[in-house]
Design an enzyme around this catalytic site. Structure first.
Site, PDB file in Angstrom:
ATOM      1  N   GLY A 161    -105.527 -72.455  -4.034  1.00 55.61           N
ATOM      2  CA  GLY A 161    -105.942 -72.701  -5.415  1.00 55.61           C
ATOM      3  C   GLY A 161    -105.210 -73.933  -5.927  1.00 55.61           C
ATOM      4  CB  ILE A 242     -93.683 -69.296  -4.699  1.00 56.58           C
ATOM      5  CG1 ILE A 242     -94.912 -70.075  -4.197  1.00 56.58           C
ATOM      6  CG2 ILE A 242     -92.399 -69.922  -4.192  1.00 56.58           C
ATOM      7  CD1 ILE A 242     -95.069 -71.458  -4.835  1.00 56.58           C
ATOM      8  CB  ALA A 243     -97.844 -65.374  -3.722  1.00 59.06           C
ATOM      9  NE  ARG A 244     -97.366 -61.637  -9.624  1.00 60.54           N
ATOM     10  CZ  ARG A 244     -97.232 -62.842 -10.198  1.00 60.54           C
ATOM     11  NH1 ARG A 244     -96.534 -63.784  -9.585  1.00 60.54           N
ATOM     12  NH2 ARG A 244     -97.770 -63.091 -11.377  1.00 60.54           N
ATOM     13  CD  GLU A 273     -90.396 -60.257  -9.108  1.00 58.25           C
ATOM     14  OE1 GLU A 273     -90.563 -60.452 -10.321  1.00 58.25           O
ATOM     15  OE2 GLU A 273     -90.958 -60.917  -8.239  1.00 58.25           O
ATOM     16  CG  HIS A 291     -90.931 -64.122 -10.495  1.00 54.96           C
ATOM     17  ND1 HIS A 291     -91.701 -62.987 -10.370  1.00 54.96           N
ATOM     18  CD2 HIS A 291     -91.819 -65.127 -10.720  1.00 54.96           C
ATOM     19  CE1 HIS A 291     -92.980 -63.289 -10.511  1.00 54.96           C
ATOM     20  NE2 HIS A 291     -93.082 -64.591 -10.741  1.00 54.96           N
TER      21      HIS A 291
HETATM   22  C1  GLV Z   1     -95.671 -66.254 -12.269  1.00 55.64           C
HETATM   23  O1  GLV Z   1     -95.407 -65.628 -11.288  1.00 55.64           O
HETATM   24  C2  GLV Z   1     -96.989 -66.383 -12.812  1.00 55.64           C
HETATM   25  O2  GLV Z   1     -97.897 -65.675 -12.356  1.00 55.64           O
HETATM   26  O3  GLV Z   1     -97.163 -67.186 -13.748  1.00 55.64           O
END
Ligand code: GLV
Length: 326
Positions: A161, A242-244, A273, A291
């Site tokens: 994306g 860096i997603a989830r 988290e 995060h």
């Molecule tokens: C952060 O993880 C967001 O989804 O903005």
């Protein structure tokens, strides 16, 4: 609406910059949480009972139980691009709008993804700890912690994306060979612009020197990265998330890292988290961050401003700019 003031009642679930809160208070009756306490689900349900709108973060899950008693609620405005905290079916059934904050965080998040990739592959935090612990006794050509190269390496991006594309563009500055996997393939023009080629998932897993996860978290990709996927990666490879957190089976990852079946991992997002598994905390070949991929002041301000814009548009009966379509 509050009868006395005719202003809409808005819950701002987490602490926001005071000057922005003050401006919002001019047009709305706001219940705020400037002490940033964590919401118990029942307390959040109660706070929503008399609200027309809520501005929340990804840390506040909203489901059917919250909505049943929120009879005035028109819109939930998420201060995040991801919205896996929202039960979209329940929102739709209750006729409540939902919005997120894309675009304003793309470049900042891509910067951080790249920073985490570099810190992980080049062992930046690990070697700092090594130095602080007094292990740097002499200069040594090969008896120092050696790292993995970024330049001219193969980068695999899972999820292409806006953020994935911004990472791909950064990678060209490092002469990386970029491949990606995504639900849908980009147009040839966009592939060229990003300097990225589409590959199937197994090819990406097997050929990448560095893999970065930037796709949305859905029930379909829960623990998508488990034992089997990790076993396909090169022993010299790094995995950056860096997603989830829920996309990776953290126990399988910790085991692979401990057994040095992959080189290292950089993790900004965790399944539980803000709790981080002891199995990950115990490892040195992992870079951990809380995060923070979008956490610059400029971007966090832009996200909050956009969430407010979405919220006020929804309350005014206008189409919010970032309506989540479901
Ligand atoms: C952060 O993880 C967001 O989804 O903005």
């Amino acid at each position: 609406m509050s009868e006395k003031t005719q202003k809409p009642k808005i819950l701002v679930a987490r602490s926001i910059f005071p000057d922005i809160l003050e401006r919002l208070q001019e047009v709305a009756e706001v219940e705020s949480n400037q002490s940033d306490r964590i919401w118990e689900p029942e307390a959040l349900r109660q706070a929503l009972v008399d609200k027309d709108a809520a501005i929340i973060t990804g840390s506040e899950p909203i489901g059917e139980a919250h909505l049943k008693t929120a009879t005035h609620l028109k819109i939930i405005s998420n201060i995040a691009v991801g919205y896996n905290n929202l039960d979209l079916a329940a929102l739709k059934a209750a006729n409540i709008l939902a919005t997120n904050t894309p675009d304003v965080l793309t470049e900042t998040t891509a910067d951080f993804g790249f920073a985490l990739l570099m810190a992980t592959a080049r062992r930046v935090t690990e070697t700092e700890h090594w130095l602080r612990a007094g292990h740097w006794k002499k200069f040594s050509i090969c008896d120092t912690p050696l790292a993995m190269d970024i330049h001219h390496s193969n980068l695999g991006i899972m999820g292409m994306g806006r953020i994935g594309q911004a990472i791909a563009k950064r990678a060209s500055g490092f002469s990386m060979n970029v491949m990606y996997h995504n639900r849908s393939r980009l147009s040839p023009d966009l592939e060229q612009e990003c300097g990225a080629r589409y590959v199937d998932r197994d090819t990406l897993l097997k050929e990448s020197d560095h893999i970065i996860l930037v796709m949305p978290y859905t029930p379909e990709n829960h623990h998508l990265f488990g034992e089997k996927e990790l076993s396909l990666m090169k022993p010299t490879a790094t995995l950056i998330n860096i997603a989830r957190g829920g996309i990776v089976d953290e126990l399988a990852l910790a085991k692979a890292l401990k057994e040095k079946r992959i080189f290292a991992a950089g993790i900004d997002v965790f399944e539980g988290e803000p709790t981080v598994r002891s199995e990950l905390l115990a490892l040195s070949n992992v870079v951990l961050s809380p995060h923070i991929a979008s956490a610059t002041e400029k971007t966090r301000r832009a996200m909050i401003e956009l969430a407010i814009k979405n919220c006020l548009a929804g309350l005014a009966g206008l189409a919010p700019p970032n309506l989540i379509v479901y």
